[in-house]
Design a protein around this motif. Structure first.
Motif, PDB file in Angstrom:
ATOM      1  N   ARG A   7       1.057   2.066 -24.620  1.00  0.00           N
ATOM      2  CA  ARG A   7       0.579   2.003 -26.002  1.00  0.00           C
ATOM      3  C   ARG A   7       0.304   3.416 -26.479  1.00  0.00           C
ATOM      4  N   LEU A  18       5.320  -4.327 -33.043  1.00  0.00           N
ATOM      5  CA  LEU A  18       6.379  -4.519 -32.055  1.00  0.00           C
ATOM      6  C   LEU A  18       7.649  -4.938 -32.789  1.00  0.00           C
ATOM      7  N   MET A  53       6.313  -7.479 -23.708  1.00  0.00           N
ATOM      8  CA  MET A  53       5.554  -6.454 -24.411  1.00  0.00           C
ATOM      9  C   MET A  53       4.463  -7.060 -25.286  1.00  0.00           C
ATOM     10  N   HIS A  54       4.728  -8.230 -25.815  1.00  0.00           N
ATOM     11  CA  HIS A  54       3.692  -8.911 -26.597  1.00  0.00           C
ATOM     12  C   HIS A  54       2.470  -9.189 -25.739  1.00  0.00           C
ATOM     13  N   PRO A  59       0.273  -6.464 -29.799  1.00  0.00           N
ATOM     14  CA  PRO A  59       0.500  -5.764 -31.074  1.00  0.00           C
ATOM     15  C   PRO A  59      -0.207  -6.459 -32.227  1.00  0.00           C
ATOM     16  N   MET A  62       4.477  -8.450 -35.313  1.00  0.00           N
ATOM     17  CA  MET A  62       5.815  -8.379 -34.721  1.00  0.00           C
ATOM     18  C   MET A  62       6.865  -8.527 -35.818  1.00  0.00           C
TER      19      MET A  62
END
Length: 244
Positions: A7, A18, A53-54, A59, A62
């Motif tokens: 991050r 994201l 990645m979520h 984030p 998205m």
């Protein structure tokens, strides 16, 4: 390939977006326009990376393409929505109304068609982030309508029964906004145009889009025993009414 799992530095005040997109050129353009708005962005080149990645980065929003390798955007959206309330804006070449309605039914908060104006995408991102990250500085406000308890600061809705049992609803951001807006005046009938202006102001929205969101919200309320809410008045709009 390193998709940017670290991050970026800069503090919590700066939003993180994201971008789930398999075309690097589009990603570069979106990153540049988001940076102009002071928004950080990381990139996932396929659906599986986007889901990983979520989870890892949590984030603030998205941007999600539909056609991606490994896992397509519909599956990604469904999984992200099952996990929680992360706002999702679909960015895709699918421009048919049926595709837009499918995205909204699954839980997307907005829908942008390619080819797009990157400045418009950045503006929509900023508008959604402004609402989702806004703090009510006056006081922590909780609306109570019958068995519904709507926490406007925590973006949380619970159904509270007479026996003190609580059922927390997993709503999308748009569903939450619609319910909260109706709850501020539960006996008033709001037209679809009023609900669009108050709850979906980012771009052009069809009135039947409101119907789709309300239908999804109603099903989630029915799942916890709240029947027939919100109430539909044919040709007029919706009202919340008291809930048992």
């Amino acid at each position: 390939m390193n998709h940017g799992f670290e991050r970026p530095a800069g503090g919590d005040a700066q939003a993180l977006v994201l971008i789930a997109e398999d075309e690097p050129e589009i990603v570069d353009i979106l990153k540049a326009y988001l940076a102009r708005e002071g928004i950080r962005a990381v990139w996932a080149a396929d659906g599986r990376a986007a889901l990983d990645m979520h989870l890892a980065l949590k984030p603030d929003l998205m941007l999600l393409d539909v056609r991606m390798p490994c896992v397509d955007g519909w599956q990604v959206l469904s999984e992200v929505r099952a996990r929680g309330q992360t706002p999702v804006i679909m960015v895709t070449a699918h421009d048919q109304d049926i595709d837009k309605l499918m995205a909204l039914r699954i839980g997307a908060d907005d829908y942008v068609v390619k080819p797009f104006n990157p400045a418009e995408v950045a503006a929509r991102v900023r508008a959604v982030l402004r609402r989702t990250r806004r703090v009510d500085f006056e006081s922590r406000e909780v609306l109570r309508v019958g068995s519904l308890e709507i926490d406007l600061e925590a973006f949380r809705v619970a159904v509270v029964r007479d026996d003190a049992s609580r059922h927390v609803l997993n709503l999308t951001l748009t569903e939450f906004r619609l319910l909260a807006h109706l709850a501020r005046a539960p006996r008033r009938v709001f037209s679809r145009a009023e609900l669009i202006a108050a709850c979906l102001p980012e771009g052009e929205v069809l009135e039947r889009t409101v119907d789709s969101h309300i239908s999804k919200l109603r099903r989630k309320l029915e799942d916890v025993g709240v029947e027939g809410v919100p109430v539909s008045l044919r040709g007029v709009g919706y009202r919340l009414e008291e809930t048992a």
